[in-house]
Scaffold this motif. Structure first.
Motif, mmCIF file in Angstrom:
data_model
loop_
_atom_site.group_PDB
_atom_site.id
_atom_site.type_symbol
_atom_site.label_atom_id
_atom_site.label_comp_id
_atom_site.label_asym_id
_atom_site.label_seq_id
_atom_site.Cartn_x
_atom_site.Cartn_y
_atom_site.Cartn_z
ATOM 1 N N ARG A 190 0.850 -1.403 0.117
ATOM 2 C CA ARG A 190 -0.201 -0.336 0.181
ATOM 3 C C ARG A 190 0.756 0.967 -0.091
ATOM 4 N NH1 ARG A 190 -5.242 -0.318 2.176
ATOM 5 N NH2 ARG A 190 -5.200 2.145 2.863
ATOM 6 N N LEU A 191 2.089 0.907 0.308
ATOM 7 C CA LEU A 191 2.929 1.606 0.412
ATOM 8 C C LEU A 191 3.573 2.567 -0.812
ATOM 9 C CD1 LEU A 191 5.214 1.280 3.366
ATOM 10 C CD2 LEU A 191 3.520 3.237 3.437
ATOM 11 N N LYS A 192 3.574 2.159 -1.799
ATOM 12 C CA LYS A 192 3.741 1.832 -3.259
ATOM 13 C C LYS A 192 2.839 3.375 -3.684
ATOM 14 C CE LYS A 192 5.496 -2.235 -4.525
ATOM 15 N NZ LYS A 192 5.940 -3.455 -5.048
ATOM 16 N N THR A 193 1.742 3.095 -3.428
ATOM 17 C CA THR A 193 0.632 4.410 -3.930
ATOM 18 C C THR A 193 0.693 5.139 -2.841
ATOM 19 O OG1 THR A 193 -0.507 2.461 -4.662
ATOM 20 C CG2 THR A 193 -2.292 4.434 -4.362
ATOM 21 N N PRO A 194 0.569 6.901 -2.903
ATOM 22 C CA PRO A 194 0.844 7.661 -2.579
ATOM 23 C C PRO A 194 -0.678 8.297 -1.808
ATOM 24 C CG PRO A 194 2.361 8.250 -4.104
ATOM 25 C CD PRO A 194 1.078 6.809 -4.233
ATOM 26 N N LEU A 195 -0.617 8.668 -0.514
ATOM 27 C CA LEU A 195 -1.920 9.312 0.692
ATOM 28 C C LEU A 195 -2.767 10.357 -0.545
ATOM 29 C CD1 LEU A 195 -1.006 9.683 3.538
ATOM 30 C CD2 LEU A 195 -2.358 7.862 2.729
ATOM 31 N N ASP A 196 -3.635 9.925 -1.010
ATOM 32 C CA ASP A 196 -4.514 11.065 -2.075
ATOM 33 C C ASP A 196 -5.559 12.224 -1.050
ATOM 34 O OD1 ASP A 196 -6.515 12.486 -3.486
ATOM 35 O OD2 ASP A 196 -7.639 11.406 -3.738
ATOM 36 N N LEU A 197 -3.867 12.789 -1.184
ATOM 37 C CA LEU A 197 -4.633 14.802 -0.064
ATOM 38 C C LEU A 197 -5.022 15.679 -1.061
ATOM 39 C CD1 LEU A 197 -0.937 14.944 1.510
ATOM 40 C CD2 LEU A 197 -2.755 13.412 2.521
ATOM 41 N N SER A 198 -5.784 15.660 -1.590
ATOM 42 C CA SER A 198 -6.652 16.196 -2.518
ATOM 43 C C SER A 198 -8.355 16.406 -2.119
ATOM 44 C CB SER A 198 -6.827 16.028 -3.984
ATOM 45 O OG SER A 198 -7.533 14.579 -4.504
ATOM 46 N N LEU A 199 -7.898 17.939 -2.526
ATOM 47 C CA LEU A 199 -9.826 18.089 -1.851
ATOM 48 C C LEU A 199 -10.814 17.392 -2.135
ATOM 49 C CD1 LEU A 199 -9.311 22.057 -0.955
ATOM 50 C CD2 LEU A 199 -9.606 20.291 0.688
ATOM 51 N N PRO A 200 -11.839 17.348 -1.804
ATOM 52 C CA PRO A 200 -12.929 17.295 -2.919
ATOM 53 C C PRO A 200 -13.752 18.191 -3.237
ATOM 54 C CG PRO A 200 -13.531 15.941 -0.200
ATOM 55 C CD PRO A 200 -11.772 17.513 -0.176
ATOM 56 N N GLU A 201 -14.057 17.324 -4.959
ATOM 57 C CA GLU A 201 -13.806 18.183 -5.640
ATOM 58 C C GLU A 201 -15.126 18.926 -6.170
ATOM 59 O OE1 GLU A 201 -12.201 19.380 -8.609
ATOM 60 O OE2 GLU A 201 -10.344 18.581 -7.735
ATOM 61 N N ASN A 202 -15.396 20.506 -5.770
ATOM 62 C CA ASN A 202 -17.122 20.734 -5.923
ATOM 63 C C ASN A 202 -17.579 20.240 -7.357
ATOM 64 O OD1 ASN A 202 -17.308 22.164 -3.785
ATOM 65 N ND2 ASN A 202 -15.742 23.642 -5.185
ATOM 66 N N ASP A 203 -19.311 19.969 -6.867
ATOM 67 C CA ASP A 203 -20.226 19.746 -8.360
ATOM 68 C C ASP A 203 -19.744 20.859 -9.180
ATOM 69 O OD1 ASP A 203 -22.695 20.518 -8.970
ATOM 70 O OD2 ASP A 203 -23.083 18.245 -8.870
ATOM 71 N N PRO A 204 -19.322 20.302 -10.090
ATOM 72 C CA PRO A 204 -19.473 21.379 -10.892
ATOM 73 C C PRO A 204 -20.294 22.148 -11.362
ATOM 74 C CG PRO A 204 -18.515 19.330 -11.883
ATOM 75 C CD PRO A 204 -19.381 19.284 -11.215
ATOM 76 N N GLU A 205 -21.466 22.180 -11.864
ATOM 77 C CA GLU A 205 -22.512 23.231 -11.892
ATOM 78 C C GLU A 205 -22.561 23.814 -11.059
ATOM 79 O OE1 GLU A 205 -27.867 22.005 -13.457
ATOM 80 O OE2 GLU A 205 -26.443 20.683 -13.481
ATOM 81 N N LYS A 206 -22.754 22.665 -10.031
ATOM 82 C CA LYS A 206 -23.233 24.438 -8.516
ATOM 83 C C LYS A 206 -21.697 25.181 -8.022
ATOM 84 C CE LYS A 206 -24.259 23.592 -3.710
ATOM 85 N NZ LYS A 206 -24.589 22.049 -2.387
ATOM 86 N N GLU A 207 -20.334 24.696 -8.375
ATOM 87 C CA GLU A 207 -19.966 25.776 -8.270
ATOM 88 C C GLU A 207 -19.944 26.243 -9.133
ATOM 89 O OE1 GLU A 207 -15.121 24.583 -7.158
ATOM 90 O OE2 GLU A 207 -15.730 24.810 -9.908
ATOM 91 N N ASP A 208 -19.740 26.095 -10.405
ATOM 92 C CA ASP A 208 -20.146 27.471 -11.379
ATOM 93 C C ASP A 208 -21.438 28.644 -10.921
ATOM 94 O OD1 ASP A 208 -18.228 26.256 -13.013
ATOM 95 O OD2 ASP A 208 -19.765 25.119 -14.440
ATOM 96 N N TYR A 209 -22.654 27.835 -10.602
ATOM 97 C CA TYR A 209 -23.534 28.983 -10.529
ATOM 98 C C TYR A 209 -23.630 29.733 -9.123
ATOM 99 C CZ TYR A 209 -27.851 30.343 -8.287
ATOM 100 O OH TYR A 209 -29.181 30.986 -7.856
ATOM 101 N N VAL A 210 -22.999 29.505 -7.871
ATOM 102 C CA VAL A 210 -22.142 30.431 -6.980
ATOM 103 C C VAL A 210 -20.957 31.076 -7.437
ATOM 104 C CG1 VAL A 210 -19.977 29.951 -4.808
ATOM 105 C CG2 VAL A 210 -22.294 28.634 -5.326
ATOM 106 N N VAL A 211 -19.826 30.389 -8.684
ATOM 107 C CA VAL A 211 -19.188 31.269 -9.285
ATOM 108 C C VAL A 211 -20.236 32.632 -9.730
ATOM 109 C CG1 VAL A 211 -17.253 32.344 -10.815
ATOM 110 C CG2 VAL A 211 -17.372 29.991 -9.145
ATOM 111 N N ASP A 212 -21.083 33.059 -10.419
ATOM 112 C CA ASP A 212 -22.141 33.491 -11.193
ATOM 113 C C ASP A 212 -22.412 34.311 -10.111
ATOM 114 O OD1 ASP A 212 -20.905 32.241 -13.896
ATOM 115 O OD2 ASP A 212 -22.760 31.503 -13.928
ATOM 116 N N VAL A 213 -23.074 34.420 -9.169
ATOM 117 C CA VAL A 213 -24.093 35.038 -8.354
ATOM 118 C C VAL A 213 -22.458 35.387 -7.983
ATOM 119 C CG1 VAL A 213 -24.678 35.028 -5.945
ATOM 120 C CG2 VAL A 213 -25.185 32.916 -7.413
ATOM 121 N N VAL A 214 -21.357 35.201 -7.334
ATOM 122 C CA VAL A 214 -20.579 35.667 -6.717
ATOM 123 C C VAL A 214 -19.981 37.663 -7.305
ATOM 124 C CG1 VAL A 214 -17.617 36.008 -5.626
ATOM 125 C CG2 VAL A 214 -19.596 34.244 -4.891
ATOM 126 N N LEU A 215 -19.579 36.448 -8.787
ATOM 127 C CA LEU A 215 -19.247 37.790 -9.497
ATOM 128 C C LEU A 215 -20.517 39.010 -10.151
ATOM 129 C CD1 LEU A 215 -17.836 35.274 -12.774
ATOM 130 C CD2 LEU A 215 -16.914 37.432 -10.975
#
Length: 569
Positions: A190-215
């Motif tokens: 298992r040590l041959k596979t690095p830990l996945d430390l990435s953040l969970p991805e935002n739902d793209p559609e929801k993220e785009d909507y929030v970005v539009d509201v902010v802008l």
């Protein structure tokens, strides 16, 4: 053949559990482990060298927890090892502080072997009632994840998921390691596979909507500003913040807990906003803004000068690690990192008002003064003139923490303080961990701490000497607990302390040539010290007794203490 041997034969590349755990710690950037040895963790400590980890060895578990906190604030994550019961409980105050302030610490607790626990044996370090789970329950409330390593079949999986939670959520985690599990075999492949430390991805559609509201609100704003707080640092969005500041041209401010989050030499930087305790000219610009982009806010009493913010939610967009709030509309399960990136990419030209000019010029009354008394109004701009890029600067809760608001940092300075939890003596323990991490990175470490606070955790000077660390420590000698005096009991004996000979304490801890000490009682003496090349080379631990008046304090401290006193009534 025993069932354990059969299970081991079925494993691919079997490795002892303790080695697996420590190699994962090394993988995420940890190079030294803090803690105190105890009989239930000794066997595990033997495995540290196999993972290329150094053992620090602190004077007590509370200090070790503080040190792990400081190390994590520089390296991004840290590890602490204590023994069952007596050891782990001694560290809980430090772990609670890390939980409160979003600091990721992997707390590993050596426990009695699993058979002893199942049998409810009357062992030392227990409550004598056969309950071996009671301390784990105590830690669970101040940990974002708990891993009980009692079964080799799932132990490696639990380790991986728990370290990931620590990194992603930026809070302490708790791992139990019974003595017999130290040697249990797990799948080393298992040590041959690095830990996945990435953040969970935002739902793209929801993220785009929030970005539009902010802008929509951002592009229509007449005088928008940026306000950066601690969680921008803790949740690792400083690259996104830097891009936002550069691309937008907007006046950018930090809170006290956000000090160091942005380049304070940048033309957009306007100073510290903390309500009534703000830098000159800052409150007027921020509070008259029609849109505040608030990134990672922690609106605690000491971070807001006693809740003296005058900014309404109607004019605020809040960016956090798990949600975005636009005015009064909240969008859950949206991480600010992805939203900020897209806002920068799409925002176009914005309306920008000028930012206040921030420098380390002395106030007029101090320029004209012929006094040699070191006051807070004089000290903190002078400190700003002396600091170097990439310094690590720690300030204790009290006069130092409030005073540093008036220091404009050079580029790349990291500020460490415990504004929210505010545990007295935190900064000296934290300094040990920060200095160790800074030494690994080739950076200078500087601490400002009061004489009263120093007396709580002074033992860590010994740990610094033992590990050949070279921080510069300023002990502000002002006859006791000044912040407490301003809250209550100005002349009360409980705010007094026994005066110590701080300059010679390292010698009492066994130092020979491994330190230098100074007693500074005038402005000329401090200016000369700051100009001394050998002092600035910081080749050894240096301790400075810095004498200041008993009744002097930064104005922001006075306002905050007054508010605290009123609430306490």
């Amino acid at each position: 053949m025993a069932s354990a041997d059969i299970a081991t034969r079925e494993l691919e590349n079997p490795v002892d559990l303790a080695e697996y755990l420590f190699r994962r710690l090394h993988e995420v950037g940890i190079r030294a482990v803090h803690g105190v040895p105890g009989d239930y963790n000794l066997a595990a400590l033997d495995y540290l060298p196999k993972a290329n980890l150094d053992w620090v060895g602190n004077c007590n578990e509370l200090n070790a927890g503080y040190a792990a906190d400081g190390y994590a604030r520089i390296k991004g994550i840290s590890a602490l090892i204590t023994t069952f019961g007596v050891g782990e409980l001694s560290a809980l105050n430090a772990i609670a502080g890390a939980y409160s302030e979003f600091v990721p610490i992997v707390h590993i607790v050596g426990q009695p072997n699993t058979k002893s626990q199942r049998d409810g044996m009357l062992l030392h370090h227990t409550l004598g009632n056969g309950d071996f789970d009671v301390f784990t329950k105590m830690s669970a409330a101040i940990s974002c994840s708990v891993a009980r390593l009692t079964d080799p079949h799932d132990a490696a999986t639990l380790i991986d998921s728990t370290i990931r939670e620590c990194w992603v959520r930026s809070r302490p985690v708790y791992i139990t390691l019974p003595t017999d599990m130290v040697y249990a075999k797990v799948n080393g492949n298992r040590l041959k596979t690095p830990l996945d430390l990435s953040l969970p991805e935002n739902d793209p559609e929801k993220e785009d909507y929030v970005v539009d509201v902010v802008l929509k609100y951002l592009q229509n704003a007449k005088s928008p500003v940026i306000l950066v707080d601690a969680c921008a640092i803790r949740h690792k969005v400083l690259d996104e913040v830097r891009s936002l500041v550069e691309a937008s041209g907007l006046p950018t401010f930090v809170t006290p807990m956000g000090k160091g989050a942005v380049n304070e030499t940048h033309k957009n930087f306007g100073g510290v906003y903390a309500g009534d305790g703000s830098n000159p000219g800052v409150r007027e610009v921020v509070e008259s803004s029609d849109l505040i982009l608030s990134i990672g806010a922690i609106k605690s009493d000491f971070n807001t000068t006693g809740f003296t913010y005058r900014i309404g939610q109607l004019n605020t967009i809040d960016f956090h690690s798990t949600y975005v709030r636009v005015r009064y509309s909240e969008y859950p399960d949206i991480n600010m990192k992805g939203v900020l990136r897209k806002v920068v990419a799409k925002m176009g030209k914005l309306n920008a008002v000028p930012a206040p000019i921030v420098n380390n010029t002395l106030p007029d009354k101090e320029k004209k003064s012929s006094s040699q008394t070191i006051t807070h109004d004089w000290l903190w701009p002078i400190v700003g003139q002396w600091l170097k890029p990439k310094d690590v600067v720690l300030t204790e809760t009290g006069t130092a923490n409030f005073g540093i608001w008036d220091t404009r940092f050079p580029e790349g300075v990291t500020a460490i303080s415990q504004v929210l939890w505010g545990s007295i003596g935190y900064s000296l323990g934290s300094c040990q961990g920060a200095a160790l991490a800074a030494k690994e990175l080739g950076r200078r470490t500087i601490l400002f701490i009061g004489d009263g606070s120093t007396q709580l955790t002074v033992q860590e000077l010994s740990t610094m000497l033992r590990n050949k660390l070279n921080p510069i420590i300023f002990v502000i000698c002002n006859e006791g607990y000044t912040i407490e005096r301003y809250i209550h009991g100005w002349d009360a004996s409980y705010n007094d302390i026994q005066p110590w000979d701080f300059a010679n304490i390292p010698k009492a801890f066994g130092a020979d040539d491994g330190y230098k000490s100074y007693r500074i009682k005038s402005r000329d003496e401090l200016n000369n010290l700051f100009a001394d090349q050998s002092f600035n080379e910081h080749k050894t631990l240096q301790l400075v007794e810095l004498y200041m008046p008993r009744d002097d304090a930064p104005s922001a401290l006075k306002i905050t203490a007054q508010a605290a006193a009123a609430r306490n009534k």
